[in-house]
Every structure is written in structure tokens, then in C-alpha cells.
Scaffold this motif. Sequence first.
Motif, short mmCIF file in Angstrom:
data_model
loop_
_atom_site.label_atom_id
_atom_site.label_comp_id
_atom_site.label_asym_id
_atom_site.label_seq_id
_atom_site.Cartn_x
_atom_site.Cartn_y
_atom_site.Cartn_z
N ARG A 158 1.09 -1.24 -0.11
CA ARG A 158 0.00 -0.03 0.09
C ARG A 158 0.97 1.38 0.11
O ARG A 158 1.92 1.24 0.79
CB ARG A 158 -0.98 -0.01 1.15
N ARG A 159 0.49 2.09 -0.73
CA ARG A 159 1.20 3.42 -0.81
C ARG A 159 0.61 4.03 0.42
O ARG A 159 -0.49 4.57 0.97
CB ARG A 159 0.53 4.39 -2.02
N THR A 160 1.64 5.19 1.05
CA THR A 160 1.38 5.80 2.25
C THR A 160 1.42 7.13 1.83
O THR A 160 1.80 7.32 0.94
CB THR A 160 2.57 5.58 3.24
N HIS A 161 0.76 7.72 2.94
CA HIS A 161 0.80 9.46 2.78
C HIS A 161 2.04 10.01 2.42
O HIS A 161 2.21 11.28 2.07
CB HIS A 161 0.14 10.07 4.02
N GLN A 162 3.22 9.54 3.03
CA GLN A 162 4.35 9.95 2.80
C GLN A 162 5.26 9.39 1.44
O GLN A 162 6.37 9.70 1.22
CB GLN A 162 5.43 9.50 3.92
N ASN A 163 4.45 8.99 0.45
CA ASN A 163 4.76 8.40 -0.96
C ASN A 163 5.99 7.33 -0.45
O ASN A 163 6.95 7.29 -1.29
CB ASN A 163 5.33 9.71 -1.50
N SER A 164 5.58 6.50 0.28
CA SER A 164 6.49 5.33 0.49
C SER A 164 5.65 4.26 0.40
O SER A 164 4.28 4.33 -0.08
CB SER A 164 7.05 5.52 2.12
N ALA A 165 5.98 2.99 0.88
CA ALA A 165 5.15 1.76 0.51
C ALA A 165 5.15 0.93 2.01
O ALA A 165 6.40 0.92 2.78
CB ALA A 165 5.65 0.96 -0.39
N GLU A 166 4.17 0.41 2.23
CA GLU A 166 4.19 -0.47 3.47
C GLU A 166 3.55 -1.82 3.00
O GLU A 166 2.82 -1.94 2.16
CB GLU A 166 3.25 -0.14 4.61
N LEU A 167 3.95 -2.93 3.51
CA LEU A 167 3.65 -4.39 3.22
C LEU A 167 2.34 -4.72 4.18
O LEU A 167 2.67 -4.78 5.46
CB LEU A 167 4.51 -5.43 3.30
#
Length: 254
Positions: A158-167
Motif C-alpha cells: 500500500r502507498r502511504t501518505h509519505q509516498n512510501s510503501a508498506e506491506l
Amino acid sequence: MIPAHSLKSIKDRAKNCLLRPYITCQRQPVADDTFQFMTSFNMQRPVKYQTVEVKEERQSKLIGILFCHPKSPLGKAEIVDHLDYFHERSGETVDFFCAGFGAYWPPEFHPDKSVVTKINDTEWLFSSRAYNDIRKEIEAETSWEHSGEAELVLLSARRTHQNSAELDFSSAIVCKLEQMGKDKAFTSVRAFFESIFRFAEKHGGADPVWALSDKKGIETGGGFLKESILSLLPKNLSESYKQAEHFVVRDISK
């Protein structure tokens, strides 16, 4: 298919994928200023169409983490020799990460590495140490314990609000491929992977239907992915697997 030598490498690659726009080709009507007289003397504006590229920001993507030692019977027969095709077939809607595999490793990186195949003329390497490192990392974040056999862990990145990714391991499920083969849940691993690729193509996109959202909630999102995978199996096995959640196809959230 994407090589993966650590959980961090999986997260970094998932981030890069999510930050790239999702591009689809759509037919859209084009205004036409000419008029056409019909036999009824009514004037109609003919409708013309053009194909245009539409870019959307990705919000989520289905990924799989494949644990399959290349020297295992299943790895030899159904995985390693087909990695190049799986790589092409998986497309833009799903990414499968191959635990312990890598490419372009420097000489000092994972001294136990060995060449196992080639994809697009690039040597793919395998390291038992890297394989085991990813196993330990995922076991630390989930309730999953590796059986030692071939397994596919499916979940959303999933894309996070910080423009990173989390599994999102809260929605993860594990498929024990060798046991599923013995149960005749599929005719081959290749056929099972194909059904997952088609499922992802049908239901994927910039914000796939299995992706979690504030409206759906964690239980709904995780349940949908699990039910979707079970729906790909023969009906009799799908029903029995629902009753045996602790074994062949089950969620692994902590």
C-alpha cells in the motif's frame, strides 16, 4: 518475477512500483464538427473515438513472496525453468518476489550464491543465506512459520501518505503449494499462478478491489483476498480449505 535478497529490497521495489503511474488505454469520444444528413433528413453528429493513455496514481498492488528452493523437486520441475515466462506474464498488476534470488550481485555479496537461471539474458543467482534472512524477517512480522516446503505469501503493498510503501501483513495469506498439489487443488503450479495473474488483471488497477481502505476495514480487506484465492480452486477443496484455515490456505496476520 522480481529477485529479493531481503525484506527491505522487497519494500524498496514495492515503493518504486507504487510511485510509477498506472497507465491504461481507453477509448474516448472525439468531438466532430461535421454533420451527416440521414435519409430521414435528421442531422446527426457522427461519433468518433480515439485511444488515449490515462495515468492514475497507484494506491495498492498485489504482491506475492515466493519461498521455493531451486533445488527442491517442485522448484526444479515447475519454478526455476519457468521464471522467465512468469516474469513476462505477471505484468503490471501483480509482482511476485522470489526469496533468496538476486541479480547483478557484486562478488562479495552473499558468498554462498550460485547461478540458477537466466532471465532476459541476465543471470539470476540464489543464496540460501538470503532466503533464510527473509524467512526470519517475515516470521517476525507475522504468525507464519515456514514449513520448509514451497509456499506463496500473498498480500497488498500500500502507498502511504509519505509516498512510501508498506506491506500489509494484516491481509496476508499463505498458500502451501506442495500440499495444494497433493490435494489436487490445481493441475500444476504454473496453472495456479496463471489463475492468480488473471485474477489480478481482472480486479487490479490503480486501487484494486482487494486493497484495504478506511471504509472497508482490515477484516473485510483481508477476507476478500482470501476468499478470492479460494474461489480459484475446485469447489470441493475450496469448502474444505475454509474449514482448515490453520493449514493450507490461511491468513497469517499477528
